[in-house]
Motif scaffolding. Sequence first.
Motif, PDB file in Angstrom:
ATOM      1  N   ASN A   1       0.919  -1.074  -0.242  1.00 15.72           N
ATOM      2  CA  ASN A   1      -0.201  -0.004   0.093  1.00 15.72           C
ATOM      3  C   ASN A   1       0.904   1.143  -0.074  1.00 15.72           C
ATOM      4  N   ILE A   2       1.145   1.877  -1.220  1.00 19.02           N
ATOM      5  CA  ILE A   2       1.901   3.132  -1.255  1.00 19.02           C
ATOM      6  C   ILE A   2       1.293   4.383  -1.524  1.00 19.02           C
TER       7      ILE A   2
ATOM      8  N   ILE B   1      -0.099  -2.035  -4.774  1.00 19.32           N
ATOM      9  CA  ILE B   1       0.986  -2.648  -5.762  1.00 19.32           C
ATOM     10  C   ILE B   1       1.236  -4.084  -5.513  1.00 19.32           C
ATOM     11  N   LEU B   2       0.866  -4.636  -6.776  1.00 17.80           N
ATOM     12  CA  LEU B   2       1.109  -6.362  -6.709  1.00 17.80           C
ATOM     13  C   LEU B   2       1.899  -6.715  -7.757  1.00 17.80           C
ATOM     14  N   PRO B   3       3.223  -7.175  -7.328  1.00 20.82           N
ATOM     15  CA  PRO B   3       3.976  -7.634  -8.429  1.00 20.82           C
ATOM     16  C   PRO B   3       3.484  -9.202  -8.740  1.00 20.82           C
ATOM     17  N   ASP B   4       3.415  -9.316 -10.310  1.00 19.89           N
ATOM     18  CA  ASP B   4       2.889 -10.356 -10.899  1.00 19.89           C
ATOM     19  C   ASP B   4       3.934 -10.924 -12.013  1.00 19.89           C
TER      20      ASP B   4
ATOM     21  N   PHE C   1       5.756   2.691 -15.743  1.00 23.57           N
ATOM     22  CA  PHE C   1       6.821   3.784 -15.445  1.00 23.57           C
ATOM     23  C   PHE C   1       6.424   4.168 -14.202  1.00 23.57           C
ATOM     24  N   ALA C   2       7.381   4.924 -13.250  1.00 22.74           N
ATOM     25  CA  ALA C   2       7.359   5.790 -12.128  1.00 22.74           C
ATOM     26  C   ALA C   2       7.505   7.114 -12.993  1.00 22.74           C
ATOM     27  N   VAL C   3       6.750   8.117 -12.540  1.00 22.37           N
ATOM     28  CA  VAL C   3       6.849   9.170 -12.946  1.00 22.37           C
ATOM     29  C   VAL C   3       7.281  10.101 -11.589  1.00 22.37           C
ATOM     30  N   LEU C   4       8.240  10.907 -11.676  1.00 26.56           N
ATOM     31  CA  LEU C   4       8.567  11.759 -10.463  1.00 26.56           C
ATOM     32  C   LEU C   4       8.504  13.204 -10.994  1.00 26.56           C
ATOM     33  N   PRO C   5       7.502  14.023 -10.070  1.00 26.69           N
ATOM     34  CA  PRO C   5       7.455  15.333 -10.556  1.00 26.69           C
ATOM     35  C   PRO C   5       8.679  16.047  -9.942  1.00 26.69           C
ATOM     36  N   VAL C   6       9.202  17.150 -10.749  1.00 28.42           N
ATOM     37  CA  VAL C   6      10.325  17.684 -10.516  1.00 28.42           C
ATOM     38  C   VAL C   6       9.827  19.153 -10.049  1.00 28.42           C
ATOM     39  N   PRO C   7      10.319  19.774  -8.944  1.00 28.77           N
ATOM     40  CA  PRO C   7       9.783  21.204  -8.320  1.00 28.77           C
ATOM     41  C   PRO C   7      10.671  22.359  -9.012  1.00 28.77           C
ATOM     42  N   SER C   8      10.251  23.526  -9.106  1.00 30.82           N
ATOM     43  CA  SER C   8      10.912  24.701  -9.912  1.00 30.82           C
ATOM     44  C   SER C   8      12.360  24.697  -9.270  1.00 30.82           C
TER      45      SER C   8
ATOM     46  N   ILE D   1       9.369   1.381  -5.935  1.00 25.89           N
ATOM     47  CA  ILE D   1       7.818   1.686  -5.882  1.00 25.89           C
ATOM     48  C   ILE D   1       7.352   0.976  -4.630  1.00 25.89           C
ATOM     49  N   ALA D   2       8.028  -0.269  -4.394  1.00 26.35           N
ATOM     50  CA  ALA D   2       7.698  -0.876  -3.139  1.00 26.35           C
ATOM     51  C   ALA D   2       9.167  -1.950  -2.990  1.00 26.35           C
ATOM     52  N   PRO D   3       8.843  -2.351  -1.865  1.00 25.46           N
ATOM     53  CA  PRO D   3      10.187  -3.218  -1.328  1.00 25.46           C
ATOM     54  C   PRO D   3      10.514  -4.289  -2.701  1.00 25.46           C
ATOM     55  N   GLY D   4      11.604  -4.266  -3.071  1.00 25.92           N
ATOM     56  CA  GLY D   4      11.964  -5.092  -4.454  1.00 25.92           C
ATOM     57  C   GLY D   4      11.385  -4.816  -5.632  1.00 25.92           C
TER      58      GLY D   4
END
Length: 152
Positions: free
Chosen positions: A7-8, A58-61, A97-104, A119-122
Amino acid sequence: MNTTPANIHGTAISVDGIGLLFLGPSGSGKSSLAFDCLAEARLGHQPGALIADDRVFILPDRNRVIARCPDAIRGLIELRYSGIVSVDHVTEAEIHFAVLPVPSNEVERLPPNDEQAEIAPGVRLPAIRVPLWSRFPLSLIFARIQSLRENG
Protein backbone atom coordinates in the motif's frame (compact mmCIF):
# COMPACT_ATOMS: atom_id res chain seq x y z
CA MET A 1 1.08 -13.97 -7.82
CA ASN A 2 1.76 -12.46 -4.40
CA THR A 3 -1.66 -11.84 -2.85
CA THR A 4 -0.48 -9.23 -0.31
CA PRO A 5 -0.24 -5.86 -2.04
CA ALA A 6 2.05 -3.06 -0.96
CA ASN A 7 0.00 0.00 0.00
CA ILE A 8 1.94 3.03 -1.26
CA HIS A 9 1.44 6.78 -1.42
CA GLY A 10 1.07 7.83 -5.07
CA THR A 11 -1.24 8.37 -8.00
CA ALA A 12 -1.64 5.85 -10.82
CA ILE A 13 -3.16 6.35 -14.27
CA SER A 14 -3.31 4.42 -17.52
CA VAL A 15 -3.13 6.18 -20.88
CA ASP A 16 -3.38 4.25 -24.14
CA GLY A 17 -2.32 1.06 -22.35
CA ILE A 18 0.69 2.61 -20.60
CA GLY A 19 0.55 2.61 -16.80
CA LEU A 20 2.11 5.56 -15.00
CA LEU A 21 2.71 5.78 -11.26
CA PHE A 22 3.33 9.32 -9.96
CA LEU A 23 5.51 9.34 -6.84
CA GLY A 24 6.61 11.99 -4.39
CA PRO A 25 5.90 13.43 -0.97
CA SER A 26 2.54 14.88 -0.01
CA GLY A 27 1.96 18.19 -1.77
CA SER A 28 4.54 17.51 -4.51
CA GLY A 29 2.01 17.75 -7.35
CA LYS A 30 1.39 14.08 -8.13
CA SER A 31 -2.39 14.32 -8.43
CA SER A 32 -2.34 17.57 -10.42
CA LEU A 33 0.26 16.24 -12.84
CA ALA A 34 -1.67 12.99 -13.30
CA PHE A 35 -4.90 14.95 -13.86
CA ASP A 36 -3.14 17.14 -16.45
CA CYS A 37 -1.99 13.98 -18.25
CA LEU A 38 -5.53 12.58 -18.28
CA ALA A 39 -6.86 15.91 -19.60
CA GLU A 40 -4.18 15.97 -22.32
CA ALA A 41 -5.06 12.39 -23.28
CA ARG A 42 -8.73 13.30 -23.52
CA LEU A 43 -7.95 16.30 -25.74
CA GLY A 44 -5.84 14.02 -27.95
CA HIS A 45 -8.60 11.38 -28.14
CA GLN A 46 -6.43 8.82 -26.34
CA PRO A 47 -8.02 6.43 -23.86
CA GLY A 48 -7.04 7.36 -20.32
CA ALA A 49 -8.27 6.53 -16.84
CA LEU A 50 -7.40 6.98 -13.21
CA ILE A 51 -6.39 3.83 -11.38
CA ALA A 52 -5.92 5.33 -7.92
CA ASP A 53 -5.12 8.63 -6.22
CA ASP A 54 -3.31 9.03 -2.91
CA ARG A 55 -3.19 5.32 -2.01
CA VAL A 56 -2.25 2.64 -4.54
CA PHE A 57 -2.07 -1.10 -4.00
CA ILE A 58 0.97 -2.53 -5.83
CA LEU A 59 1.05 -6.22 -6.73
CA PRO A 60 4.09 -7.73 -8.44
CA ASP A 61 2.91 -10.43 -10.87
CA ARG A 62 5.76 -12.33 -12.53
CA ASN A 63 7.40 -9.69 -14.78
CA ARG A 64 4.56 -7.20 -14.39
CA VAL A 65 3.49 -4.68 -11.79
CA ILE A 66 -0.23 -4.30 -11.21
CA ALA A 67 -1.80 -1.25 -9.53
CA ARG A 68 -5.20 -1.40 -7.82
CA CYS A 69 -7.34 1.15 -6.07
CA PRO A 70 -8.75 0.85 -2.55
CA ASP A 71 -12.55 0.60 -2.80
CA ALA A 72 -13.22 3.70 -0.69
CA ILE A 73 -11.48 6.08 -3.13
CA ARG A 74 -12.25 4.42 -6.48
CA GLY A 75 -12.72 6.99 -9.25
CA LEU A 76 -11.82 9.96 -7.03
CA ILE A 77 -8.89 12.35 -7.36
CA GLU A 78 -8.00 15.29 -5.15
CA LEU A 79 -7.25 18.51 -6.97
CA ARG A 80 -5.56 20.63 -4.34
CA TYR A 81 -7.46 23.84 -3.61
CA SER A 82 -10.30 22.72 -5.91
CA GLY A 83 -11.65 19.66 -4.11
CA ILE A 84 -12.19 15.99 -4.80
CA VAL A 85 -13.64 15.13 -8.20
CA SER A 86 -14.85 11.98 -9.91
CA VAL A 87 -13.07 10.94 -13.13
CA ASP A 88 -13.05 8.03 -15.56
CA HIS A 89 -11.36 5.12 -13.84
CA VAL A 90 -10.41 1.46 -14.01
CA THR A 91 -10.16 -0.97 -11.11
CA GLU A 92 -6.63 -2.08 -11.93
CA ALA A 93 -3.98 -1.85 -14.64
CA GLU A 94 -0.39 -2.72 -15.32
CA ILE A 95 2.16 -0.06 -14.40
CA HIS A 96 5.14 0.49 -16.71
CA PHE A 97 6.86 3.67 -15.50
CA ALA A 98 7.32 5.72 -12.35
CA VAL A 99 6.84 9.46 -12.87
CA LEU A 100 8.76 11.79 -10.58
CA PRO A 101 7.46 15.37 -10.42
CA VAL A 102 10.30 17.92 -10.51
CA PRO A 103 9.85 21.13 -8.50
CA SER A 104 10.85 24.51 -9.91
CA ASN A 105 13.91 24.73 -7.63
CA GLU A 106 15.54 21.54 -8.97
CA VAL A 107 19.10 22.32 -10.08
CA GLU A 108 19.93 19.16 -12.05
CA ARG A 109 18.79 19.56 -15.65
CA LEU A 110 19.41 15.99 -16.81
CA PRO A 111 18.29 12.82 -15.03
CA PRO A 112 20.69 9.97 -14.32
CA ASN A 113 21.00 7.42 -17.13
CA ASP A 114 18.70 4.42 -16.69
CA GLU A 115 17.13 5.91 -13.57
CA GLN A 116 14.94 3.49 -11.63
CA ALA A 117 12.47 4.15 -8.83
CA GLU A 118 11.78 1.64 -6.09
CA ILE A 119 7.99 1.74 -5.80
CA ALA A 120 7.67 -0.99 -3.19
CA PRO A 121 10.19 -3.25 -1.46
CA GLY A 122 12.06 -5.05 -4.24
CA VAL A 123 9.87 -3.58 -7.01
CA ARG A 124 11.55 -1.13 -9.39
CA LEU A 125 10.35 0.68 -12.50
CA PRO A 126 12.05 2.94 -15.04
CA ALA A 127 11.72 6.54 -13.80
CA ILE A 128 10.70 9.57 -15.83
CA ARG A 129 11.17 13.05 -14.39
CA VAL A 130 8.56 15.65 -15.34
CA PRO A 131 8.72 19.34 -14.44
CA LEU A 132 5.60 20.52 -12.63
CA TRP A 133 5.45 23.52 -14.96
CA SER A 134 5.34 21.40 -18.13
CA ARG A 135 2.58 22.61 -20.45
CA PHE A 136 2.14 19.17 -22.02
CA PRO A 137 3.26 16.62 -19.43
CA LEU A 138 1.85 13.58 -21.23
CA SER A 139 3.65 14.51 -24.46
CA LEU A 140 6.87 14.88 -22.48
CA ILE A 141 6.35 11.48 -20.83
CA PHE A 142 5.60 9.76 -24.14
CA ALA A 143 8.67 11.39 -25.77
CA ARG A 144 10.82 10.08 -22.91
CA ILE A 145 9.28 6.59 -23.21
CA GLN A 146 10.08 6.58 -26.92
CA SER A 147 13.68 7.62 -26.17
CA LEU A 148 14.03 4.90 -23.52
CA ARG A 149 12.72 2.28 -25.94
CA GLU A 150 15.06 3.40 -28.73
CA ASN A 151 18.11 3.42 -26.46
CA GLY A 152 17.31 0.42 -24.31
